[in-house]
Design an enzyme around this catalytic site. Sequence first.
Site, short mmCIF file in Angstrom:
data_model
loop_
_atom_site.label_atom_id
_atom_site.label_comp_id
_atom_site.label_asym_id
_atom_site.label_seq_id
_atom_site.Cartn_x
_atom_site.Cartn_y
_atom_site.Cartn_z
N CYS A 240 -32.85 -92.45 -3.63
CA CYS A 240 -32.26 -91.11 -3.70
C CYS A 240 -33.20 -90.18 -4.46
CB CYS A 240 -30.92 -91.21 -4.43
SG CYS A 240 -30.13 -89.62 -4.73
N CYS B 81 -29.49 -86.91 -11.33
CA CYS B 81 -28.10 -87.36 -11.46
C CYS B 81 -27.98 -88.42 -12.55
CB CYS B 81 -27.70 -87.92 -10.10
SG CYS B 81 -26.18 -88.81 -10.08
N CYS C 2 -27.14 -93.06 -11.54
CA CYS C 2 -28.01 -94.23 -11.36
C CYS C 2 -29.08 -94.28 -12.45
CB CYS C 2 -28.70 -94.19 -10.00
SG CYS C 2 -27.58 -94.57 -8.64
N CYS D 88 -24.72 -89.45 -1.17
CA CYS D 88 -25.02 -90.38 -2.25
C CYS D 88 -25.18 -91.75 -1.60
CB CYS D 88 -23.88 -90.42 -3.27
SG CYS D 88 -24.03 -91.77 -4.45
N GLN E 12 -10.66 -101.55 -8.71
CA GLN E 12 -12.09 -101.78 -8.97
C GLN E 12 -12.93 -101.02 -7.94
OE1 GLN E 12 -12.96 -103.23 -11.63
NE2 GLN E 12 -11.30 -104.62 -12.21
N TYR F 159 -3.39 -105.20 -19.51
CA TYR F 159 -4.20 -104.16 -18.87
C TYR F 159 -4.31 -104.54 -17.39
CZ TYR F 159 -5.48 -103.62 -23.78
OH TYR F 159 -5.45 -103.49 -25.14
N ASP G 110 -7.98 -107.45 -19.46
CA ASP G 110 -9.00 -106.67 -18.74
C ASP G 110 -8.93 -105.22 -19.23
OD1 ASP G 110 -10.84 -105.65 -16.97
OD2 ASP G 110 -9.71 -106.14 -15.15
N CYS H 145 -16.12 -104.76 -19.33
CA CYS H 145 -17.10 -104.01 -18.54
C CYS H 145 -18.14 -103.32 -19.43
CB CYS H 145 -16.40 -102.99 -17.64
SG CYS H 145 -15.42 -101.79 -18.54
C1 LIG Z 1 -10.23 -102.26 -16.19
S1 LIG Z 1 -8.65 -101.85 -15.53
C2 LIG Z 1 -8.11 -103.46 -15.04
C3 LIG Z 1 -7.00 -103.53 -14.03
C4 LIG Z 1 -6.81 -104.84 -13.31
N1 LIG Z 1 -7.04 -106.00 -14.13
C5 LIG Z 1 -7.66 -104.90 -12.05
O1 LIG Z 1 -8.65 -105.64 -12.04
O2 LIG Z 1 -7.35 -104.20 -11.08
C6 LIG Z 1 -7.76 -101.50 -16.97
C7 LIG Z 1 -6.32 -101.07 -16.77
O3 LIG Z 1 -5.74 -100.89 -18.06
C8 LIG Z 1 -4.90 -99.75 -18.04
N2 LIG Z 1 -4.80 -99.34 -19.45
C9 LIG Z 1 -5.60 -98.52 -20.17
N3 LIG Z 1 -5.22 -98.50 -21.46
C10 LIG Z 1 -4.15 -99.33 -21.56
C11 LIG Z 1 -3.33 -99.76 -22.63
N4 LIG Z 1 -3.54 -99.30 -23.87
N5 LIG Z 1 -2.36 -100.65 -22.39
C12 LIG Z 1 -2.13 -101.10 -21.14
N6 LIG Z 1 -2.87 -100.74 -20.08
C13 LIG Z 1 -3.87 -99.87 -20.29
C14 LIG Z 1 -5.56 -98.80 -17.08
O4 LIG Z 1 -4.60 -97.89 -16.54
C15 LIG Z 1 -6.12 -99.76 -16.03
O5 LIG Z 1 -5.17 -99.96 -15.01
#
Ligand SMILES: C[S@@+](CC[C@H](N)C(=O)[O-])C[C@H]1O[C@@H](n2cnc3c(N)ncnc32)[C@H](O)[C@@H]1O
Length: 414
Positions: free
Chosen positions: A87, A95, A98, A180, A247, A276, A343, A370
């Site tokens: 790109c 940008c 990347c 992109c 994701q 999460y 997560d 992540c």
């Molecule tokens: C990285 S994503 C993971 C979602 C899921 N494990 C997936 O792979 O699809 C993190 C998630 O945590 C939620 N989140 C953010 N802060 C949070 C909190 N304090 N308590 C609960 N969930 C939360 C977000 O809305 C999001 O859906």
Amino acid sequence: MSVAPATDWTDRMLELTVGPVAHGGHCVARAGGDGRPADDGRVVFVRHALPGERVRAVVTEDPGGAFCRADTVEVLTASPDRVEPACVWAGPGGCGGCDFQHATPAAQRALKADVLREQLARLAAPAAATAAVRFDEVVVEELPGGPLGWRTRVRLAVDDDGVPGLRAHRSHDVCEIRDCPLVPGGALEPVLERRFRPGSEVDVTVVGGTASSAGGSRVDATARIGAGSTVHAAGRTWELSAGTFWQVHPALPDTLAGVVGDWAAVPRGGVAWDLYGGVGLLGSVLARQVGPDGTVLVVESSPSAVADGAAALADLGQVEFVRGRAEREIGRLRPDPDVVVTDPPRTGLGRAAVRALAARRPRRIVHVGCDPAALARDLALFAGAGYRVTRLRAFDAFPMTHHMEAVALLEPLE
Ligand SMILES: C[S@@+](CC[C@H](N)C(=O)[O-])C[C@H]1O[C@@H](n2cnc3c(N)ncnc32)[C@H](O)[C@@H]1O
């Protein structure tokens, strides 16, 4: 030794020998050897360079302390890992999306593994001491689908004339892109032809590339703005509202589901928490393991994710969605968990959540992270709370960028 400058270096041209990669999508170099001895030793975070290269770089930002930021404008001695970026915006002044288009995909993964190892060495020493795996041997694994055409969600910035584009690196400027290459073939074009409210942001979902066809039907992809989408992973289907988390890489949901399927090993009839949990992607895997007589609690803060997840998993009577902040719910959830999946967003779990979770004594915790620094800090906290790392994998879920996804299995020390 680092030397604070007497003057602002912004726009100064430096000739640098590039050192190792650092967290954040740049490499580390030290100013010096250009006839200004007072400058010697100052740390320069230099973008669009590769370790071992000799480059000319312009200083783009000087916060006035021990380091400044620069961007490569000329490569004097190129690394064998260097390639022509796909790109035109993936270069100096371009940008911010990347960081590594100028490196081969294999070199990008090696750079990310170096960053992960370095962060683990710096921030997770207590965890390394008890781990059943060697942190200095972790690799970043390739996902199917190649380095381009994987990005299914894009946030566009809109400039003062209403033209959408991608945000320039560490700037409010908007790059007026024609396309992109990270987005499936041509899908963005119809959106880029439109005009929007100046200063707004536009969330685009690319429809047509599914997890199971990550390398395949990309040409059919079309972009939708602010609309929901249908996604498939782990043998199930979700209807997502606009704004509900999913994701970004089409191969990551099945990859994470596979790792959780292998590592969680929740007993039949047992109890698992998916913290999460989004729409319950990983919770659906746990539900299969516990069976109809078990319990899976999915804790998620976003109302739309809870609604979409509850609808998609309505046939699984063992799954219950809890809307709330996971950090607060950990101490309140009943019954006690056999296994927990976590997560969290980029900031990680943090001290209070790790302590509260360890106090519930699950047999296994599958922790997804992540951000390598946040992951390393959380692993150190888990070590302090009596848990050791027994498995560790990392994935290149964001090719061409410096981002990655890592998963650790934690088990009680005794
Ligand atoms: C990285 S994503 C993971 C979602 C899921 N494990 C997936 O792979 O699809 C993190 C998630 O945590 C939620 N989140 C953010 N802060 C949070 C909190 N304090 N308590 C609960 N969930 C939360 C977000 O809305 C999001 O859906």
